[in-house]
Write an enzyme that holds these catalytic residues in place. Sequence first.
Site: not given
Lengths: 227, 659, 252
Positions: B285, B447, B331, B45
């Site tokens: 991952s 985030e 998740r 970002a």
Amino acid sequence: MSNTSKNFLQSSIGKKLVMGLTGLFLISFLVVHCFLNAFIFFNDGGLMFNVGAMFMAKNPLIRAMEYVLFIGLIWHMVQALILTIENNKARPINYAYHNGSANSKWYSRSMGILGTLLLLFLIVHLAHFWVKSRFTGLPGEDANGNENLYAVMQQVFAIWWVVVIYVTGCISLAYHLLHGFPSAFQTMGWNHPKYNPLILKVGTAFSIIVPLIFALMPIAMFAGWVK
Amino acid sequence: MSKLESKIPEGNVEQKWSKYKSSVALVNPANKRSLEIIVVGSGLAGSSAAASLAEMGYKVKVFCFQDSPRRAHSIAAQGGINAAKNYQNDGDSTYRLFYDTIKGGDYRAREANVHRLAEVSANIIDQCVAQGVPLAREYGGMLSNRSFGGTQVQRTFYAAGQTGQQLLLGAYSALERQVGLGAVEMYSRHEMLEVVTIDGVARGIIARDLISGKLERHFGHAVLLCTGGYGNVFYLSTNAMGSNVTAAWKAHKKGAFFGNPCYTQIHPTCIPVSGDHQSKLTLMSESLRNDGRIWVPKKAGDTRKANEIPEEERDYYLERRYPAFGNLVPRDVASRAAKERCDAGFGVGASKMAVYLDYKAAIDRYGKTQAKKLGIDNPTAEQLRVFGKQVVEEKYGNLFEMYEQITGENPYEVPMRIYPAVHYTMGGLWVDYNLMTTVPGMYALGEANFSDHGANRLGASALMQGLADGYFVIPYTIGAYLANEIRTKAIPTDHEAFVKAEKEVQDQINKFFAIKGTKSVDHFHKRLGKIMWDKCGMARNEKGLIEAIAEIRALRDEFWKDVRVTGTADEFNPELEKAGRVADFLELGELMCMDALNRKESCGGHFREEYQTEEGEANRDDANFAYVAAWQSTGNGSWELHKEELKFEAIKIAARSYK
Amino acid sequence: MSSGNMKITLKVWRQRNAKTNGQLATYQLNDISPDMSFLEMFDVLNEQLIVKGEDPVAFDHDCREGICGACSMFINGRPHGPKNKVTTCQLHMRSFKDGDTIVVEPWRAAAFPVIKDLTVDRSAFDRIIAKGGYISVNTGNAQDANSLPIPKVDADKAFEAAACIGCGACVATCKNSSAMLFVSAKISQLALLPQGQVERVARAKNMVAQMDAEGFGNCTNTGACEVECPKGISLENIARMNREFYVANLKD
């Protein structure tokens, strides 16, 4: 000299290319030198060898190349000296413990020392032959009426410690080439998975065969294999 | 200040962003040159925002605590980045990405923001490829995709297991280009320690030069916090050691509301803890769930080795419980299912807090296709294994190597052991549609803000959001604010607000050294982490949360009496850096527990044991909790709750099912 | 579960700041577990030092999973220690034996001055990238990503070069402190891709010029960097950089 080429020669990669190209040029000299000197193995009392030596001494093109050779040699040495000084400056404090053998060959890391040994040898070698041939004169002529450089060889290589110096010089040369030969190709940008094994094989063969032939000359004369 | 203005543009969700872009105020090029923007953080970002804003002509300063902007923790993202390109012709579209993200977030994200994210997702891939980011390709030269959790299309772009690294290096190169051009001033090894506000408006920051220890004052017409998440409040997480909440927390204490602090993502596939010495957890991952199968023994307390347990005695519990999505459930669902099995006594490994991630089936399957490709009709078992291994190695080689490195076990031969670990925080500074916090002039991107992932983030969406915010959102939305700032001259940093802010920072530093206690900063951090993990982790309940709040307060008191910070303030001093960060975590932890306590429902990563269905699934309460909890710091460790109601106009709110 | 029983003797370079001289200090550690990472062993050491009121050892580290490139210890004469293709944070104590003595030094190069103890300043790398390690494409300029097919072979090679984490192990191990592996990795990545063609000439010249200006040494092709690179960046990249540089100088 234009600005670009000046910048180029002062850049790290430019200097590296100078090392590589002068090195390859000196390698080409080694081929000629080795080929002609191997005439002693005709074992004809040096007749053939002296023919070759005469040709080299009298041919104007060769004479001109001699200057080029010296320029190449000196450039190679001076550039190496500059690089070594710069490289030492790039690490002002050394490691207390540096395990170089874990990731590279000792001779790759010792090109400066090997080169210095070669230089010392070269001084001795030039004093023995080149100075006599070019300046102080040779001791008479052979059966064909050629200048008898061969006789000088016999004289010089009759002394055991001279033979030792020459053999040491040849060993230094072998290791110097073992790194220098493939390294010159890498420097020129010739690194390709398909051709790397070839470069390495030719380089290794050259680095062993040429110095071996050179080393056999003093040994053969000292031992009386050629007369 | 009590009313939250989300500033969502009017109109259909499909048209909001395009209409907004064509009507937002602009700043002319001459004025841009005199407007200064401070960017804190150099991850996806931060770097992308800084580069884009500098390209537009703004004067930009970038701060990062690492020795180089390239080391920001975005670099560690492995799996991939989503984009609604529909290159695979499998029915993907902007709407589907929007829908999957809202549903994946368990209907706790703001529709308008998420739709915008889906819209710009395709531009991100274009931009990155143009920068020379080497994303994976097929033999025809076209980009390759894979699937990720929570979706039924292949929309994830990737660069082996190093997607975050490659995207960050792309953004970093764009940033360094601007540094080289003199448009960005880079301050590496600088940590922002305070926001400077004048009349409630953000006007700059106080930063500490981490090498000399000097405090510096920097003015900016706008301040962008791109400082990542706060998962390190748990001590053990997949975050980098230096990841911290300090910048966001200082902003929070200066008036920025904190949104949904309790939404924490626990990633299902991490390497389990091996001992007390553990300093961080390593993620495997999510892409591994493409081909790997997750199982535990059917018999509780089974002590046999994995390979000795026959097929029929294995419980592939994700495939059993969620047949539609199988091993690719989101998740939060996968993590909770693993915890459920381990808590019920079916866990494996020495600690019994792990499940198997098995590649045997994938190796067999790939072996067969490969043999077919090579024209071998009757391959031997050994040939199949070798071929299969080759394919798996090409796809996941670096991850397998990493696993072997850490555990000393070869995952090609024995199944990997995995367990969930803290990975990402969906919560963060509350921002409006413009990404501005409740402090005018102060923005939060990536985030660090709360906006796009609701209560659970889908895999491969963090990279998408970080880059969307930086490349394609802030360059437009910042104009809305800066267009009114063109008359504000740079404020000299000897202004009293700067002096006061610097003094606050100096006072805190002096206070640390004055304590001269007996315990290290890490000691307190570890204890805080344990409280958070046990009581505000994968499963929460009222009793535990109330206890946790009391324990955190007590720990905070102890910290301020007994912490030992070695060294001095005017030198490179990592202990001092850590002390400041842990001090802020000790306050944040309390707010997270308060938020979790307040949210009497289960949604996404927030699972309250009291609110679950009979099958053990999360039980959401849309009637009472379809809102963003935005907490205002009212000083002296107290907070006031503000609610931003979430309106679902484009998507019908429904129970989330992956069955 | 908890600590193990390895005994380790550490000889660690301690240096207060860039202006003072440093020396090796010796520390004894007991109860080291083979499952600890090398950096976790340093955590244990630092915890002990703090409790004793001594200054802990400063070292760079962040992600602790081998990708950020921050960690940078020269361990027993090798960058990132005795195992190939790992970073210091990925090195585990099971790679050592009970009773071992381990010498830990910072990266040593004039271009990487020591900040404190094992922490060095690698900002030279950023300055080299700022001189051309990019493709000049402003945000919003890009065409559709699939409008430019790139052969998989080239894409893969570019990726392999791009895998560099900028840790500086190549410089640290090189007997000349040369940065050519690092610089060549970036030049190669961009030279291999069609997007990188436009700025190819300027990139090679400018990045090499900055590398030289930073005071790194000259490459003598010992090949040590390639062996020690945690990401396996190949010497082929240096050869490619050389070619790029020659062509650039011939053209311009």
